[in-house]
Design a protein around this motif. Structure first.
Motif, PDB file in Angstrom:
ATOM      1  N   PRO D  54      -1.742   7.089  11.516  1.00 54.95           N
ATOM      2  CA  PRO D  54      -1.486   5.888  10.716  1.00 54.95           C
ATOM      3  C   PRO D  54      -2.272   5.920   9.403  1.00 54.95           C
ATOM      4  N   ALA D  55      -3.504   6.401   9.452  1.00 62.03           N
ATOM      5  CA  ALA D  55      -4.314   6.435   8.229  1.00 62.03           C
ATOM      6  C   ALA D  55      -3.694   7.371   7.180  1.00 62.03           C
ATOM      7  N   GLU D  56      -3.229   8.525   7.642  1.00 60.37           N
ATOM      8  CA  GLU D  56      -2.613   9.473   6.703  1.00 60.37           C
ATOM      9  C   GLU D  56      -1.355   8.884   6.080  1.00 60.37           C
ATOM     10  N   VAL D  65       3.083   4.237  -3.968  1.00 64.62           N
ATOM     11  CA  VAL D  65       3.225   3.001  -4.738  1.00 64.62           C
ATOM     12  C   VAL D  65       2.504   3.124  -6.079  1.00 64.62           C
ATOM     13  N   GLU D  66       1.343   3.744  -6.043  1.00 62.92           N
ATOM     14  CA  GLU D  66       0.583   3.891  -7.283  1.00 62.92           C
ATOM     15  C   GLU D  66       1.310   4.759  -8.313  1.00 62.92           C
ATOM     16  N   THR D  67       2.032   5.746  -7.855  1.00 61.61           N
ATOM     17  CA  THR D  67       2.632   6.679  -8.813  1.00 61.61           C
ATOM     18  C   THR D  67       4.078   6.358  -9.155  1.00 61.61           C
ATOM     19  N   THR D  68       4.808   5.746  -8.233  1.00 64.12           N
ATOM     20  CA  THR D  68       6.224   5.486  -8.525  1.00 64.12           C
ATOM     21  C   THR D  68       6.587   4.019  -8.372  1.00 64.12           C
ATOM     22  N   GLY D  69       5.627   3.197  -7.951  1.00 61.60           N
ATOM     23  CA  GLY D  69       5.914   1.778  -7.789  1.00 61.60           C
ATOM     24  C   GLY D  69       6.540   1.438  -6.457  1.00 61.60           C
ATOM     25  N   ARG D  70       6.752   2.446  -5.618  1.00 61.21           N
ATOM     26  CA  ARG D  70       7.478   2.215  -4.379  1.00 61.21           C
ATOM     27  C   ARG D  70       7.071   3.233  -3.317  1.00 61.21           C
ATOM     28  N   ALA D  71       7.147   2.834  -2.063  1.00 62.84           N
ATOM     29  CA  ALA D  71       6.974   3.790  -0.968  1.00 62.84           C
ATOM     30  C   ALA D  71       8.059   3.560   0.058  1.00 62.84           C
ATOM     31  N   VAL D  72       8.635   4.659   0.555  1.00 58.82           N
ATOM     32  CA  VAL D  72       9.609   4.591   1.636  1.00 58.82           C
ATOM     33  C   VAL D  72       9.081   5.468   2.756  1.00 58.82           C
ATOM     34  N   VAL D  73       8.807   4.880   3.906  1.00 64.50           N
ATOM     35  CA  VAL D  73       8.238   5.630   5.027  1.00 64.50           C
ATOM     36  C   VAL D  73       9.227   5.594   6.179  1.00 64.50           C
ATOM     37  N   THR D  74       9.494   6.749   6.797  1.00 62.17           N
ATOM     38  CA  THR D  74      10.469   6.825   7.891  1.00 62.17           C
ATOM     39  C   THR D  74       9.795   7.200   9.196  1.00 62.17           C
ATOM     40  N   GLU D  79       2.172   0.835  15.239  1.00 61.89           N
ATOM     41  CA  GLU D  79       0.786   1.025  14.828  1.00 61.89           C
ATOM     42  C   GLU D  79       0.723   1.521  13.380  1.00 61.89           C
ATOM     43  N   THR D  80       1.591   2.455  13.059  1.00 61.26           N
ATOM     44  CA  THR D  80       1.594   2.980  11.697  1.00 61.26           C
ATOM     45  C   THR D  80       2.025   1.904  10.705  1.00 61.26           C
ATOM     46  N   ALA D  81       3.013   1.110  11.091  1.00 62.27           N
ATOM     47  CA  ALA D  81       3.463   0.039  10.199  1.00 62.27           C
ATOM     48  C   ALA D  81       2.306  -0.906   9.881  1.00 62.27           C
ATOM     49  N   ALA D  82       1.528  -1.243  10.913  1.00 67.66           N
ATOM     50  CA  ALA D  82       0.385  -2.117  10.702  1.00 67.66           C
ATOM     51  C   ALA D  82      -0.631  -1.458   9.769  1.00 67.66           C
ATOM     52  N   GLY D  83      -0.851  -0.176   9.980  1.00 75.06           N
ATOM     53  CA  GLY D  83      -1.813   0.556   9.136  1.00 75.06           C
ATOM     54  C   GLY D  83      -1.385   0.541   7.677  1.00 75.06           C
ATOM     55  N   ILE D  84      -0.093   0.727   7.444  1.00 72.39           N
ATOM     56  CA  ILE D  84       0.409   0.719   6.064  1.00 72.39           C
ATOM     57  C   ILE D  84       0.234  -0.674   5.461  1.00 72.39           C
ATOM     58  N   ARG D  85       0.629  -1.673   6.234  1.00 67.25           N
ATOM     59  CA  ARG D  85       0.550  -3.046   5.755  1.00 67.25           C
ATOM     60  C   ARG D  85      -0.885  -3.374   5.306  1.00 67.25           C
ATOM     61  N   GLU D  86      -1.832  -2.952   6.111  1.00 74.81           N
ATOM     62  CA  GLU D  86      -3.236  -3.217   5.821  1.00 74.81           C
ATOM     63  C   GLU D  86      -3.690  -2.461   4.563  1.00 74.81           C
ATOM     64  N   ALA D  87      -3.330  -1.195   4.506  1.00 70.04           N
ATOM     65  CA  ALA D  87      -3.775  -0.389   3.359  1.00 70.04           C
ATOM     66  C   ALA D  87      -3.181  -0.926   2.062  1.00 70.04           C
ATOM     67  N   ILE D  88      -1.920  -1.342   2.125  1.00 67.58           N
ATOM     68  CA  ILE D  88      -1.274  -1.857   0.927  1.00 67.58           C
ATOM     69  C   ILE D  88      -1.902  -3.201   0.542  1.00 67.58           C
ATOM     70  N   ALA D  89      -2.210  -4.013   1.540  1.00 72.07           N
ATOM     71  CA  ALA D  89      -2.836  -5.309   1.256  1.00 72.07           C
ATOM     72  C   ALA D  89      -4.129  -5.110   0.475  1.00 72.07           C
ATOM     73  N   ASP D  90      -4.850  -4.060   0.817  1.00 74.27           N
ATOM     74  CA  ASP D  90      -6.083  -3.752   0.093  1.00 74.27           C
ATOM     75  C   ASP D  90      -5.807  -3.251  -1.319  1.00 74.27           C
ATOM     76  N   ALA D  91      -4.933  -2.242  -1.385  1.00 76.08           N
ATOM     77  CA  ALA D  91      -4.800  -1.518  -2.651  1.00 76.08           C
ATOM     78  C   ALA D  91      -3.854  -2.206  -3.624  1.00 76.08           C
ATOM     79  N   GLU D  92      -2.798  -2.807  -3.069  1.00 76.83           N
ATOM     80  CA  GLU D  92      -1.779  -3.407  -3.931  1.00 76.83           C
ATOM     81  C   GLU D  92      -1.425  -4.786  -3.391  1.00 76.83           C
ATOM     82  N   PRO D  93      -2.356  -5.735  -3.530  1.00 76.26           N
ATOM     83  CA  PRO D  93      -2.159  -7.019  -2.841  1.00 76.26           C
ATOM     84  C   PRO D  93      -0.868  -7.731  -3.202  1.00 76.26           C
ATOM     85  N   ASP D  94      -0.296  -7.444  -4.372  1.00 77.97           N
ATOM     86  CA  ASP D  94       0.921  -8.154  -4.753  1.00 77.97           C
ATOM     87  C   ASP D  94       2.205  -7.454  -4.323  1.00 77.97           C
TER      88      ASP D  94
END
Lengths: 255, 255, 255, 255, 255, 255, 255, 255
Positions: D54-56, D65-74, D79-94
């Protein structure tokens, strides 16, 4: 070595025989004939005619007779058989040549060849007509190794009665080779009925998925009884493996 | 359509039953239950528990009972069986729930469900212990279609005698399903002994090359007798196909 | 046994017929013809012409007519058909010989042969032109077993309309055999539309990966509807299995 | 290059964005994210969560998101979804984060990301419940490329009526993706009914021989209609290929 | 229907044309020609000459011209081409016949046939000499659908320079078909260089394990770029799928 | 032999070293470590940790250091790495232990071990992130054989530019190992660009048909350029074969 | 470029040579001959005669001699060899033509061609007679690259003694190519005996399951020693890869 | 039968023994134990622990001891071994229980069990450490059949010297079982060195293409010497087949 060279110089042996004694094998244009291997393990070196011209097969057969007193040729068509017959008539006029058309084998015995004789019996069993060629190849090899062959034909599992009728013959053998194509159920059924070792010989019949002997081989590998198997259509190998077991039994009986 | 809506408004039927009548199938969170197909062909729609959570399987089973009066669930483990039992106890307290642990099936009959009854018998045969689960799944489906099931177990070809002992039972059936893994010789042997149509049901036992039922399936495809086959471990399909034949026989007997 | 020998001595039956009565099968140079199996299960023993010389096929056909009153030969090319016709003209001048070129079958009925007649119908369906030969083989066998054949041709899934047009005919049959090559989608679609048992008959068309009928067979094994299958190009087996079901239905109707 | 370095020095862009502009891709501990490829072909670079912690996955999503404005994860689990949600909340709160549980995808749009919008429609069709996850992955990609998605579910060939009911929707699309497992007949049937290009998306359902999507893929390769295919379960590829066609159509409409 | 019958009665149309209008297809001894399908989807119905006699192929070609104004025949050898030319000269003396020997196609246009013309370009790319026949079949179909064909030959990955030289042409196409055998790396490399949809067309070259196009197909299925594929040697399908996309683009440009 | 026994008696060597000198290999509970093979061919005997308990792997590593001064362990997880580190700390406190987590290798050098050094360079190339583990295993072996390693990462064919950027480094190597999964096109493209021998190292990535490295291996076997290959994921073998070539080049340079 | 055009105008070079210099390859009706590749990597471009008419092969051979001074043709039958000989006699009367019937290769050296000469030896080893053709193809390529060839024939593992007899020759080589069919054990045994890199060359002999070289290739991929492999019957590739290593060794010796 | 019932009534035998005498097998909850088969062919019926719970395996082992005086259990893990030990301690306190952890077998001998003893030796040979488990299973069965076992370990073909060192032991055996995984070359090499029958026992080691024992099995099927084979990991079958041959030899020696 001196002895061999003397004999060659004196014309008592052919150059092929001399080469065979010195190097362990004799060479022809068409390939190498491995006389040493035959001496070592008691299994005649078979010459595979498939993929050779009639002339090549005939040359190798002649070399075989010159070096070991015998030639066993497998997968022989009519043209090749005629070629061998002719070549042997020239080179070894007193030799006997037997061509089994169904088994597609030719066996040549030189004038002074003394065939081995074992006190052991190998049953060679077929499920149906399509299995006879491959089974015949196995039977030829068994015979040349010196064991008795008991052929039990057409006892496929679709008609159990015929199989049960032959139970005494099957149980009288020291080893049993069972040739079967299509679904290859017969080796398993036979192995459930006899005490002797059973060797499955899958046959390349059938069509569609699992055809060309694949289902029969898989069936032997997955058998719920005890047996070992050889590859699809490997009549020579099945016969030779049965012959090795027959030799072991014969040697034990002798002792 | 009006009739259905009236019944729903009057509380005589559940919304699921209404949806099922109108659209031909009912939807749950876990997927769609196809009541129309069941009505059309007479084969119960089985719910495959494998790959579903116990809650999902239970929800679909409840929907099935509500719309067709019955649920048949396959590949059920103990946890899922308990989940279904609980859900049904809540939703349909008068329904009966039967869990066949070996066959891994759960069958639920609603209070007013009238099981079909056919004048036809399907023999379900196994070669050995490992074939019983898959055969049990087939037998469950046959029973739910309404035919009589005659189980003949442990008659693998390695011991022909036991098979021959059961010949009368085999010959008494209108259809025969033969479940066998490993080398899969039994369907061929049975088809050589009976007159009724035989359906081979290959079982995923065995290991190494040809394992996981592949040899058994290939054996059915290559059989030297007449039979048709279903895929490896397809107990439901084998039972349902046998059931369709039983229905045809029953209908002919009725006429 | 005495009776048979008396009849033979009196010239009332041929030696082949006598052998067939005593041993259950008759032997020719080209192989064995299994008359007993035909009598037992009601399915004519088919002679596979492929891999036999015209003379061998003709000899076996003659033997078949002598012992069972009928011969059914499959995978027949024109030369073999002519050979059979000639041999039958010699041996059984009053017999009828029918050669279906597309189905590659030859059927011979002896003078006094009374073909069976069943009160049952088998629909034989094809997806396209390439499926007709294999379907024709199935149809021939069904007819010889005595059921009515309803051929529904060229209803491949690429043009659903044509399939839907034939729905009544499909639904009128007691059993449905569906021959399809390439992606083999038709058996699944048909089984979704009818109530009778469906037997898939995959056909060896197509090329590249999954060609030679493999995709069609896999499609039948994985079908999301209920059906059973035979091997690729196994027209005889599909027809015979359909015939066994038709016999069961007919017997039930009789009762 | 100077411009990028100035922007980085001025804190206007992140180092990842700078690296992405200069080298064409950004690096993280878990691997490389290829922003250039996304810009070049208009297809979002998907991050395959399977096989990553999940961390990776979260780190790569943040970089995306930082480089293209978007992320698509398949292939995302909870657990991974939660990890992404958390990381994005930190880095890109909006940023917005959407997790489609059934499709197993997570899509993140940065605050200022402007999603593309195409004047083109892609129909995404499923045969049954088991096909929805893979179809959902395809639909997510199509949407991110900017085309409209029209989902047509549960129209498997076992119930033709339901398929026919949806014909107008199928015919209204510019491209059709058809997801189907088991015998995979649906893509062929659909391609016989519509004029638009059809892309088969075989699904890894089924068991036994031909299971895990093999039969469905073979069926697509052997289809008797015109269609192209992607590999089993390749939802991303099917969606992206449909998206490329939609882009071509949209561009032509614009012109 | 009356209109058609009137026209037939008046001799304005042939019986084949009448049958085609009424039933959607015309029948010949050699099979059925599906004119309706051609009209429906805009893809010419190709006549596969392989497995047909020259006379059969010629008869079907004549029927095709009579019913749709055009015939497209694939996998044509020289003898069949001559047969078609002769039959057309008899039946439709004003028709044009073009035989592409390398592509093994014959195209016949009736006197009044107006070929379609699309505002779209399909690049047809080959890796080496061995791919030209299959690529040629694809190109023929594309042309008959009405799109422009841009052939880019001999740009296999073993010499990247040649590929890079053709980049502008590749990027100018609306769709790209890439034919490659052996290891089949070219479709992946091309898809990494262009924005248009790429269709892989694996070619049956190579030998040993993975030969006959299997490695090339697997490579397309596993490609790390976005592309879809057709089966090995399926030149017709690749061309037709490219044509369907070209039609969509053309229609969008028209609008 | 006397010398060894004297040294053992004098405590100058361990029993394992003595056994290794006398028998050519040392035995532990977990298996046999073949010191003689390492001495003979210059390739370190790698200990495959997969399928062994951490304790077994640690014991074999200790024995390896005792008998050859070095241990190379492959397919190591974190728990096993810790176990080795601990065991070595006990038995050989002055040894160095290096654990490459991505390559999953552990290398132990005894206090007095003098690593070999060759005047030759091996380039180890990867297509993408997923190839790094296997490539890392190859690189570890190359380094232990004594050659320089030049890692060129992330140059997959989907972005040719990055590959072309690294051409000088690729051309500077004496041997090139190219690790690639999925469609495995990279080894072919690299072999078309360099003069040195190329060894393909297929990687078990990808899914569906041709996945788990099968497509990549087939691609290497069918390559239209000159290269040889090892099995899927055989990082050790690829590295060792490259090392053997590097040794030959180094020896030639020395001469 | 001007220089080339001047030379062409002056008749100093042929148009083919000019085209080859300008485009990197020359074209004939039968295909393209890639002279640039030969110059780049030092491996002669082989012309595969299989699948070409004698005239086509001869035309390409002539072009090869005109552009590179040499032609190497593989898989040549007698008719093609004669065709080449004749064409060369016309076009390049001073050239030498060598036809190795067993290896099925033809090598043409133009009048002024100076063959390369490397200070390196490649041993080419066969297990038996059936491996000689493929090994001969490898040997021809090695020789044309300029290395010495040491042929070691008939040392199959069934007679270890003969293999051991040749150990010094095997150990004297810089690279070893080992051709073996059937079970393909020889490459593994040889790699256990020598220090030089070993390249396995599986040969398409054998029958039944694992035949046609599949078992031999699998054996090379699974070898418990270090070696790399080429595809079944890929004599050219094995020889060329050995040649590349020999070139590296030679270059190192030169330095 | 009366005798058995009397003995049961008198408490002289257990019900299981009685059932076994009357029906030929005894039944437990976990399945059926086939005592008759053991008596018939002299091969102990092995209980396959894999796929059974410890309790089920223990119950069957107890039944086996009660009916035949012995139990042989294969594929036993530690938990199951403990379960058996406990169950036997309860039911048959005087029985001996031996657990071979490496071979994963448990053998129980009842108090009065008299193990058979044959005058014959079976060599059980392994190539490496990974082959020992499967070879151990074979050795256990051979011992229970009564033959002497001579274990020859770690003589893989990568180090021929070690093999040659053991030649006398190999040649002293009446039958040789050779267990080998990976490329499986050892059975072929051994069969070239001894006169006794050789049974190949492929082992499921290796990875990538041809892994899991497939290459080893194919190698046995394609062997250029004479041998027969069993399926991958079929230690029981190999041991039992060797035991049947040993029994035949012993019987011959007795006579």
């Amino acid at each position: 070595m001196r002895e061999t060279l003397d004999a060659l110089a004196a014309g008592e042996i052919t150059p092929a025989e001399a080469e065979s004694r010195l190097k362990g094998y004799a060479t022809t244009e068409a390939g190498r004939f491995d006389a040493a291997r035959e001496r070592r393990r008691g299994i005649p070196e078979a010459i595979l005619a498939e993929g050779k011209t009639p002339a090549e097969a005939a040359a190798m057969a002649t070399t075989a007779v010159e070096t070991t007193g015998r030639a066993v040729v497998t997968r022989v068509d009519d043209e090749t058989a005629a070629g061998i017959r002719e070549a042997i008539a020239d080179a070894e006029p007193d030799a006997t040549v037997e061509h089994d058309e169904r088994a597609r084998t030719v066996v040549v015995h030189g004038d002074e060849f003394e065939p081995p004789s074992l006190d052991a019996t190998v049953a060679v069993v077929t499920a149906g007509t399509a299995d006879r060629a491959v089974a015949g190849e196995a039977a030829t090899i068994v015979r040349e190794i010196g064991a008795d062959v008991d052929r039990v034909d057409d006892v496929g599992v679709a008609s159990l009665l015929r199989l049960v009728d032959q139970l005494d013959r099957l149980r009288g053998a020291d080893v049993v080779v069972v040739a079967a194509g299509r679904e290859g159920a017969l080796p398993t059924v036979v192995a459930g009925l006899v005490d002797a070792p059973v060797i499955a010989l899958p046959v390349a019949s059938g069509y569609g998925v699992g055809g060309d002997g694949e289902a029969a081989l898989y069936g032997a590998l997955q058998s719920c009884t005890v047996l070992s198997t050889v590859n699809v259509d490997a009549g020579f190998v099945a016969g030779a493996q049965a012959g090795l077991i027959a030799r072991a039994v014969d040697a034990a009986r002798e002792s």
